[in-house]
Design an enzyme around this catalytic site. Structure first.
Site, PDB file in Angstrom:
ATOM      1  N   GLU A 264       0.796  -1.268  -0.020  1.00 58.36           N
ATOM      2  CA  GLU A 264      -0.063  -0.030  -0.269  1.00 58.36           C
ATOM      3  C   GLU A 264       0.986   1.149   0.091  1.00 58.36           C
ATOM      4  O   GLU A 264       2.137   1.214   0.359  1.00 58.36           O
ATOM      5  CB  GLU A 264      -1.005   0.062   1.312  1.00 58.36           C
ATOM      6  CG  GLU A 264      -0.313   0.081   2.563  1.00 58.36           C
ATOM      7  CD  GLU A 264      -1.129   0.805   3.721  1.00 58.36           C
ATOM      8  OE1 GLU A 264      -1.570   2.026   3.344  1.00 58.36           O
ATOM      9  OE2 GLU A 264      -1.598  -0.120   4.666  1.00 58.36           O
TER      10      GLU A 264
ATOM     11  N   LYS B  59      -3.691  -1.849  15.850  1.00 58.57           N
ATOM     12  CA  LYS B  59      -3.368  -1.120  16.872  1.00 58.57           C
ATOM     13  C   LYS B  59      -4.421  -0.743  17.861  1.00 58.57           C
ATOM     14  O   LYS B  59      -5.488  -0.735  17.393  1.00 58.57           O
ATOM     15  CB  LYS B  59      -2.876   0.389  16.362  1.00 58.57           C
ATOM     16  CG  LYS B  59      -1.646   0.273  15.611  1.00 58.57           C
ATOM     17  CD  LYS B  59      -0.895   1.778  15.760  1.00 58.57           C
ATOM     18  CE  LYS B  59       0.194   1.712  14.648  1.00 58.57           C
ATOM     19  NZ  LYS B  59      -0.097   2.112  13.235  1.00 58.57           N
TER      20      LYS B  59
END
Ligand code: PSU
Ligand code: MN
Length: 304
Positions: A25, A160
């Site tokens: 990405e 996260k």
């Protein structure tokens, strides 16, 4: 092939001859790390993929073109331009292409363009998910919907804990997305190897990952697969340090009323500011680790 897509000669040749390719990405380049570490990391990730027997295809939108496979100059451009490159999620893709704009592709749009190009495996750092407080904000990343509909295997280091990891797993379960732990029964939390939440399945080799993905295709099941690969022990962060940084970032976002597509970039940038070089070093190492696994898995898939 659609008329907005450009596949680089190297990637195109690999795909035509059945060689393994791995998508990467570009939000991580433009928004995820400071210049010049972002460019150095992006180029080194590509070399790790080559060393492990696959061809790298970094994905982005450049001048309105959907690109699978970038030149060194294009990577340099995305890294230098940083936040001035718009974040491109699913809804942004047609508009940026129509305007001839650049776009940094998220997990969502990288999966979309990888699939358009015929690439099956994608390596990244972390994915988006269900945000804390989503029961009132409804802030759920488009990444989860994409995993539910696009047949690409995404190899990441978990998510996260800026997110609600428990709700993220519930959402993926509802949407029928298999969540696999690579060599672990526990969902990794990006900077740390453990989250306290279990994954659906533990698989231990690239061959097992390739087989699972291949059977999903043969059964005609819509959607992709999420592989969560824990950060190597020696690079993982102290849980108390990272948790404190995340709490501080979340409090500041709430205080400033940050919302919508700005939430994730704001939180990630704050965490970087608070933890400084430590989190950057860990982030780089976990991406390298995911790139190597993705290349081996793509090679195992190509050999089937
Ligand atoms: N690193 C992370 N989490 C992320 C991202 C990077 O640890 O979410 C980037 C990825 O590009 C991801 C995007 O696809 O942010 C998700 O943004 P949002 O939450 O706005 O969907
Ligand atoms: Mn969001």
């Amino acid at each position: 092939m659609n008329k907005y897509l450009d596949i680089s000669p190297e990637v195109s040749e690999a795909l035509a001859s059945g060689k393994p390719a791995v998508a990467l990405e570009s939000t991580i380049i433009s928004h995820g790390m400071p210049y010049p570490q972002n460019v150095e990391t992006a180029l080194h990730v590509e070399s790790i993929i080559r060393e492990n027997g696959a061809v790298p295809a970094t994905i982005a939108i450049i001048g309105g073109r959907l690109k699978a496979g970038l030149s060194r100059d294009e990577i340099e451009h995305l890294g230098k331009a940083g936040y001035s490159v718009p974040k491109a999620s699913r809804r942004d893709l047609p508009i940026l292409a129509a305007k001839g704009s650049d776009g940094a592709t998220t997990v969502t749009t990288t999966m979309m363009i990888a699939h358009m190009a015929g690439i099956k495996v994608f390596a990244t750092g972390g994915i988006g998910g269900v945000h804390r407080g989503a029961e009132t904000t409804m802030d759920i990343s488009a990444d989860l919907e994409e995993l539910a509909q696009t047949p690409v295997m995404v190899i990441c280091a978990g998510a996260k804990s800026i997110l609600d990891l428990g709700l993220t797993l519930e959402y993926l379960e509802t949407k029928g997305v298999p969540v696999i732990g690579y060599g672990t029964e526990e969902l990794p939390a990006f900077y740390t190897r453990r989250s306290g939440f279990g994954v659906d399945y533990r698989l231990d080799t690239p061959e097992e990952l390739a087989r699972a993905f291949s059977v999903q295709r043969e059964l005609g099941i819509k959607g992709g697969m999420l592989v969560t690969n824990p950060i190597p022990e020696e690079y993982s962060m102290d849980k108390a340090v990272i948790d404190a940084a995340i709490e501080k970032a979340l409090a500041e976002a709430a205080e400033k009323g940050v919302h919508g597509k700005e939430t994730t970039p704001f939180l990630l940038a704050k965490i970087k500011d608070i933890t400084g070089g430590d989190s950057l070093a860990s982030n780089i190492k976990l991406v390298y680790n995911n790139a190597a696994l993705a290349a081996k898995t793509a090679a195992a898939l190509a050999a089937m």
